[in-house]
Design a protein around this motif. Structure first.
Motif, short mmCIF file in Angstrom:
data_model
loop_
_atom_site.label_atom_id
_atom_site.label_comp_id
_atom_site.label_asym_id
_atom_site.label_seq_id
_atom_site.Cartn_x
_atom_site.Cartn_y
_atom_site.Cartn_z
N PRO A 157 0.83 -1.21 0.00
CA PRO A 157 0.00 0.00 0.00
C PRO A 157 0.86 1.26 0.00
N THR A 158 0.18 2.41 -0.10
CA THR A 158 0.84 3.70 0.02
C THR A 158 0.08 4.52 1.06
N VAL A 159 0.51 5.75 1.25
CA VAL A 159 -0.09 6.61 2.26
C VAL A 159 -1.56 6.89 1.97
N THR A 160 -2.02 6.69 0.74
CA THR A 160 -3.42 6.95 0.41
C THR A 160 -4.34 5.82 0.82
N ASP A 161 -3.79 4.72 1.33
CA ASP A 161 -4.59 3.56 1.72
C ASP A 161 -4.68 3.48 3.24
N THR A 162 -5.89 3.66 3.77
CA THR A 162 -6.09 3.55 5.21
C THR A 162 -6.40 2.11 5.57
N ILE A 163 -5.48 1.48 6.29
CA ILE A 163 -5.64 0.07 6.65
C ILE A 163 -5.83 0.01 8.15
N ASP A 164 -7.09 0.06 8.55
CA ASP A 164 -7.42 0.14 9.96
C ASP A 164 -7.82 -1.23 10.51
N GLN A 165 -8.24 -1.23 11.75
CA GLN A 165 -8.58 -2.49 12.44
C GLN A 165 -9.68 -3.25 11.71
N ALA A 166 -10.72 -2.54 11.28
CA ALA A 166 -11.84 -3.20 10.61
C ALA A 166 -11.41 -3.84 9.29
N LEU A 167 -10.52 -3.17 8.58
CA LEU A 167 -10.06 -3.72 7.29
C LEU A 167 -9.15 -4.93 7.51
N ILE A 168 -8.30 -4.84 8.51
CA ILE A 168 -7.41 -5.97 8.80
C ILE A 168 -8.21 -7.19 9.24
N ALA A 169 -9.35 -6.96 9.89
CA ALA A 169 -10.20 -8.07 10.32
C ALA A 169 -10.74 -8.86 9.13
N GLN A 170 -10.79 -8.22 7.95
CA GLN A 170 -11.29 -8.88 6.75
C GLN A 170 -10.19 -9.57 5.95
N ALA A 171 -8.94 -9.45 6.40
CA ALA A 171 -7.82 -10.05 5.67
C ALA A 171 -7.93 -11.57 5.68
N GLY A 172 -7.46 -12.18 4.60
CA GLY A 172 -7.46 -13.63 4.52
C GLY A 172 -6.29 -14.22 5.26
N ASP A 173 -6.32 -15.53 5.41
CA ASP A 173 -5.24 -16.22 6.11
C ASP A 173 -3.93 -16.14 5.34
N ARG A 174 -4.00 -15.87 4.03
CA ARG A 174 -2.78 -15.82 3.22
C ARG A 174 -1.94 -14.59 3.52
N LEU A 175 -2.58 -13.48 3.86
CA LEU A 175 -1.85 -12.22 4.01
C LEU A 175 -0.90 -12.30 5.21
N LYS A 176 0.39 -12.18 4.94
CA LYS A 176 1.39 -12.27 6.00
C LYS A 176 2.32 -11.06 6.07
N LEU A 177 2.24 -10.17 5.06
CA LEU A 177 3.13 -9.01 5.07
C LEU A 177 2.43 -7.83 4.40
N ILE A 178 2.47 -6.68 5.06
CA ILE A 178 2.07 -5.41 4.46
C ILE A 178 3.37 -4.62 4.27
N ALA A 179 3.84 -4.58 3.03
CA ALA A 179 5.12 -3.93 2.71
C ALA A 179 4.83 -2.52 2.22
N ASN A 180 4.75 -1.59 3.15
CA ASN A 180 4.34 -0.23 2.82
C ASN A 180 5.35 0.47 1.92
N TYR A 181 4.83 1.15 0.90
CA TYR A 181 5.67 1.95 0.00
C TYR A 181 5.69 3.37 0.57
N GLY A 182 6.61 3.61 1.49
CA GLY A 182 6.70 4.88 2.18
C GLY A 182 7.21 4.68 3.59
N ALA A 183 7.70 5.75 4.18
CA ALA A 183 8.26 5.66 5.53
C ALA A 183 7.19 5.73 6.61
N GLY A 184 6.23 6.64 6.45
CA GLY A 184 5.19 6.80 7.45
C GLY A 184 4.20 5.65 7.44
#
Length: 328
Positions: free
Chosen positions: A54-81
């Motif tokens: 993702p980038t800074v324009t993508d808000t990945i909050d608690q509710a969104l993470i709750a919908q993640a599948g079992d496959r997702l193991k890494l969020i490699a953010n494109y940016g420092a913040g």
């Protein structure tokens, strides 16, 4: 048999060199239109992928993470913040988060100085005059700005970027002052010729210019609130290349309109791209569309860090730029 390649979803367009390398290494789904993903699209990507970029324009909050599948193991953010990612919740779900620290330091510090000069020397006003074709020639009292040499610069946040700003400002002959969560080591203070202020209020009241270089966290939200902005000298200016939420934008707008602050240079805004329309009307304000880190070299370096983080994770190791809650 060769190991199955990781499934990677990238939310925005990246430099061509970065996208090409991603396609060579991973089973990647790139953004074709560069349009910001909807919340539903993000949720689907997090259900389908092993890695989300993702980038800074993508808000990945608690509710969104709750919908993640079992496959997702890494969020490699494109940016420092990473203030747009709920790192704590991700960690609880067993999802690692990485970022790209250090890449944007010099570029953002350059833009900080560009904004400081643009505001104090009234460059946009001069540019507008020239583009309108109304310039009648030089006059001794026209477009009088302020000299930056000898002025006091107060840096709010003395991390990598704040220190890079300090080095540049010193070269312009400015006096360096700073407020930080932790005081710098004596040898760094000596190198930067920087004066530490434990009290932010006292520093703000005595500066000719304020540079915002701290991240957005719960403790820095509206750190420059109406009360603190009123401490600034009427002839002082403020520059923000960090996060818009650090400044109370409505209070700043009111004070700029009233002449209680001389000027502002803003590359970031409290509500993203939804800017207070009254700010656009002010001649003493320089507004930029989040350009602080926008160099081709910087964007490619950010992509290279993302690639290293994903490749290291794919090889069974901890990403070198893994973010943990204690770092925030």
């Amino acid at each position: 048999m060769p190991a199955q390649r990781l499934s990677v979803v990238v939310t925005r367009r990246l430099p061509e060199a970065v996208e090409t390398r991603m396609m060579e290494l991973f089973d990647v789904r790139l953004s074709e239109t560069d349009a910001k993903m909807s919340r539903e699209e993000l949720a689907q990507a997090m259900r389908d992928a092993d890695v989300l970029v993702p980038t800074v324009t993508d808000t990945i909050d608690q509710a969104l993470i709750a919908q993640a599948g079992d496959r997702l193991k890494l969020i490699a953010n494109y940016g420092a913040g990473v203030d747009h990612i709920d790192v704590q919740t991700a960690r609880q779900r067993g999802i690692l988060v990485s970022n790209t620290p250090g890449v944007v330091t010099e570029d953002t510090a350059d833009m900080t100085m560009a904004l400081l000069l643009a505001v104090t020397r009234r460059i946009p006003e001069g540019l507008a005059m020239m583009q309108s074709g109304k310039w009648d020639g030089w006059a001794p009292t026209a477009f009088l700005g302020a000299r930056v040499g000898g002025r006091r610069l107060g840096i709010l946040g003395m991390g990598r970027i704040g220190q890079a700003v300090a080095r540049r400002a010193r070269a312009f002959g400015m006096q360096i002052h700073y407020h930080n969560r932790k005081r710098l080591r004596p040898e760094i203070e000596q190198e930067l010729e920087a004066t530490y202020w434990e009290s932010l209020d006292q520093m703000v009241a005595r500066m000719d210019a304020i540079s915002i270089n701290c991240p957005h966290t719960p403790s820095t939200f509206h750190l420059m609130n109406a009360r603190r902005l009123k401490l600034m000298k009427p002839e002082a200016v403020i520059v923000n290349t960090s996060r818009g939420e650090v400044i109370d934008e409505n209070a700043l707008t009111r004070m700029l309109r009233a002449g209680e602050i001389a000027g502002a240079g803003l590359d970031v805004f409290e509500h993203g791209h939804q800017i207070n329309p009254r700010l656009r009307e002010l001649p003493n304000v320089v507004l930029l569309p989040h350009m602080g880190s926008a160099t081709l070299e910087g964007r490619i370096e950010m992509g290279e860090k993302v690639l290293i983080n994903i490749k290291t994770f794919a090889d069974g190791h901890r990403p070198p730029d893994q973010v943990v809650p204690a770092m925030l």
